[in-house]
Enzyme design. Structure first.
Site, PDB file in Angstrom:
ATOM      1  N   SER A 176       0.927  -1.373   0.081  1.00  0.00           N
ATOM      2  CA  SER A 176      -0.065   0.046  -0.114  1.00  0.00           C
ATOM      3  C   SER A 176       0.988   1.256   0.008  1.00  0.00           C
ATOM      4  CB  SER A 176      -0.943  -0.077   1.072  1.00  0.00           C
ATOM      5  OG  SER A 176      -1.923  -0.840   0.915  1.00  0.00           O
ATOM      6  N   LYS A 218      -9.082  -5.238  12.018  1.00  0.00           N
ATOM      7  CA  LYS A 218     -10.152  -4.759  11.296  1.00  0.00           C
ATOM      8  C   LYS A 218     -11.510  -4.876  11.972  1.00  0.00           C
ATOM      9  CE  LYS A 218      -8.154  -5.548   6.647  1.00  0.00           C
ATOM     10  NZ  LYS A 218      -8.411  -6.336   5.485  1.00  0.00           N
ATOM     11  N   ASP A 276     -12.761  -2.801   1.372  1.00  0.00           N
ATOM     12  CA  ASP A 276     -12.587  -4.136   1.076  1.00  0.00           C
ATOM     13  C   ASP A 276     -13.631  -4.850   0.126  1.00  0.00           C
ATOM     14  OD1 ASP A 276      -9.977  -4.286   2.159  1.00  0.00           O
ATOM     15  OD2 ASP A 276     -10.511  -5.362   4.000  1.00  0.00           O
TER      16      ASP A 276
HETATM   17  P1  ATR Z   1      -7.875  -9.991   9.156  1.00  0.00           P
HETATM   18  O1  ATR Z   1      -8.623  -8.942   9.821  1.00  0.00           O
HETATM   19  O2  ATR Z   1      -6.900  -9.535   8.172  1.00  0.00           O
HETATM   20  O3  ATR Z   1      -9.176 -11.041   8.613  1.00  0.00           O
HETATM   21  P2  ATR Z   1      -7.832 -11.456  11.524  1.00  0.00           P
HETATM   22  O4  ATR Z   1      -9.167 -10.909  12.015  1.00  0.00           O
HETATM   23  O5  ATR Z   1      -6.832 -11.592  12.740  1.00  0.00           O
HETATM   24  O6  ATR Z   1      -7.217 -10.544  10.501  1.00  0.00           O
HETATM   25  O7  ATR Z   1      -8.200 -13.128  11.011  1.00  0.00           O
HETATM   26  C1  ATR Z   1      -7.004 -13.796  10.561  1.00  0.00           C
HETATM   27  C2  ATR Z   1      -7.987 -14.951  10.155  1.00  0.00           C
HETATM   28  O8  ATR Z   1      -6.868 -15.878   9.867  1.00  0.00           O
HETATM   29  C3  ATR Z   1      -8.813 -15.862  11.049  1.00  0.00           C
HETATM   30  O9  ATR Z   1      -9.944 -16.636  10.391  1.00  0.00           O
HETATM   31  C4  ATR Z   1      -7.697 -16.680  11.647  1.00  0.00           C
HETATM   32  O10 ATR Z   1      -8.341 -17.862  12.296  1.00  0.00           O
HETATM   33  P3  ATR Z   1      -9.011 -17.586  14.159  1.00  0.00           P
HETATM   34  O11 ATR Z   1     -10.286 -16.974  13.733  1.00  0.00           O
HETATM   35  O12 ATR Z   1      -8.959 -19.078  14.528  1.00  0.00           O
HETATM   36  O13 ATR Z   1      -8.146 -16.763  14.884  1.00  0.00           O
HETATM   37  C5  ATR Z   1      -7.028 -17.281  10.646  1.00  0.00           C
HETATM   38  N1  ATR Z   1      -5.499 -17.532  11.153  1.00  0.00           N
HETATM   39  C6  ATR Z   1      -4.718 -16.812  11.313  1.00  0.00           C
HETATM   40  N2  ATR Z   1      -3.630 -17.736  11.743  1.00  0.00           N
HETATM   41  C7  ATR Z   1      -3.966 -19.041  11.610  1.00  0.00           C
HETATM   42  C8  ATR Z   1      -3.456 -20.295  11.751  1.00  0.00           C
HETATM   43  N3  ATR Z   1      -2.058 -20.372  12.156  1.00  0.00           N
HETATM   44  N4  ATR Z   1      -4.081 -21.227  11.593  1.00  0.00           N
HETATM   45  C9  ATR Z   1      -5.343 -21.070  11.104  1.00  0.00           C
HETATM   46  N5  ATR Z   1      -6.053 -19.975  11.015  1.00  0.00           N
HETATM   47  C10 ATR Z   1      -5.368 -18.833  11.413  1.00  0.00           C
END
Ligand code: ATR
Length: 284
Positions: free
Chosen positions: A26, A75, A111
């Site tokens: 960005s 977010k 988004d």
């Molecule tokens: P964003 O705002 O970019 O969506 P977020 O709200 O932190 O970021 O969401 C990240 C997503 O990636 C979530 O669905 C998260 O799963 P959880 O709801 O269980 O936290 C998923 N995610 C992040 N790291 C993960 C991992 N190591 N394995 C599986 N899912 C993961």
């Protein structure tokens, strides 16, 4: 493209708050757009840990920033810190763009528009079709809103944390909904009639291994989209190996960014230049 105006006493500052932000394209995209229009604006990366989110939002206000983008993992968490939300941000339940006006911070979500542009680019007509969304965070909320607008017939949400997937499914009106654990992605029966699979998790950011997903069980024209951009993520590799059409999040990045640019500056975004910046950085 290099900034061609020196930083002045009047330079307006915008940026991106998230963790991580070092991967973000960005800054390059927006700074090229400011330069192209001769605007005395600058866009900077602002790494913010979750524990510091409230202080960071207060700083946006105190320092007189014109606004910020908000990315993973803030977010949703940012909502209570804002003065107002647009109707779209309220519907989505997530904010990726904050606009400062007269000391008040307005949360918006560009988004949704960005993901709708991805659907157009892929010529996806999803009315009545079944879609799988992997992840249930802030980015997933915007994707699901765009899919509801596209009148999908059925939506499956697979997430590590079941409660988060269930909460996202409950927000939806319209399509049939199903919630699955990530382990179900290995089951061919769950993938048989899909038109689209979207990875909204942040797993591709760090190239963390993707959970087992039997991509060959999807229909041969099922499209795979990862919201991460700039490199082939493990999820996109699965799609390529299965011979499925696939794309990364560059188109979404471009269009969410263009809309944020206009919200901040009141000017039409120079899309061609922004697209060029993104594609010239694709190989790093
Ligand atoms: P964003 O705002 O970019 O969506 P977020 O709200 O932190 O970021 O969401 C990240 C997503 O990636 C979530 O669905 C998260 O799963 P959880 O709801 O269980 O936290 C998923 N995610 C992040 N790291 C993960 C991992 N190591 N394995 C599986 N899912 C993961």
């Amino acid at each position: 493209m290099a900034r061609h105006l020196p930083i002045s006493g009047r330079t307006r500052v915008v940026g991106i708050i998230g963790d991580p932000v070092t991967h973000s394209r960005s800054p390059a995209m927006h700074n090229a757009a400011f330069a192209a229009l001769g605007l005395d604006w600058v866009y900077v990366p602002l790494p913010v840990r979750s524990a510091d989110l409230a202080a960071a939002v207060a700083a946006v206000r105190a320092l007189g920033l014109a606004g910020v983008n908000v990315t993973v993992p803030h977010k949703e968490a940012v909502l209570p810190h804002l003065d107002a939300l647009t109707p779209l941000a309220r519907r989505v339940g997530a904010v990726n763009t904050i606009v400062a006006r007269d000391g008040r911070l307005l949360g918006d979500n560009t988004d949704v528009h960005g993901f709708a542009a991805t659907l157009r680019q892929q010529r996806l007509r999803l009315r009545g079709r079944r879609v799988l969304v992997i992840g249930a965070g802030g980015a997933a909320r915007a994707v699901v809103a765009a899919l509801a607008d596209a009148e999908v017939g059925a939506l499956t949400i697979a997430n590590r944390t079941a409660a988060r997937a269930a909460a996202l499914a409950r927000r939806l009106r319209g399509p049939r909904r199903q919630v699955l654990p990530l382990s179900a992605l290995a089951d061919p029966a769950q993938l048989a009639d899909l038109a689209l699979v979207v990875n909204t998790t942040s797993l591709g950011l760090h190239d963390t291994a993707f959970p087992p997903l039997t991509a060959t069980a999807t229909p041969s024209r099922c499209v795979f989209v990862d919201l991460v951009y700039g490199h082939e993520t493990p999820f996109l590799r699965l799609a390529r190996r299965a011979g499925r059409p696939a794309c990364d999040g560059a188109e979404m990045l471009l269009h969410q960014g263009a809309r944020a640019f206009t919200l901040w500056t009141g000017r039409r975004a120079p899309l061609t230049i922004m697209r060029e910046v993104l594609s010239s950085q694709n190989s790093d």
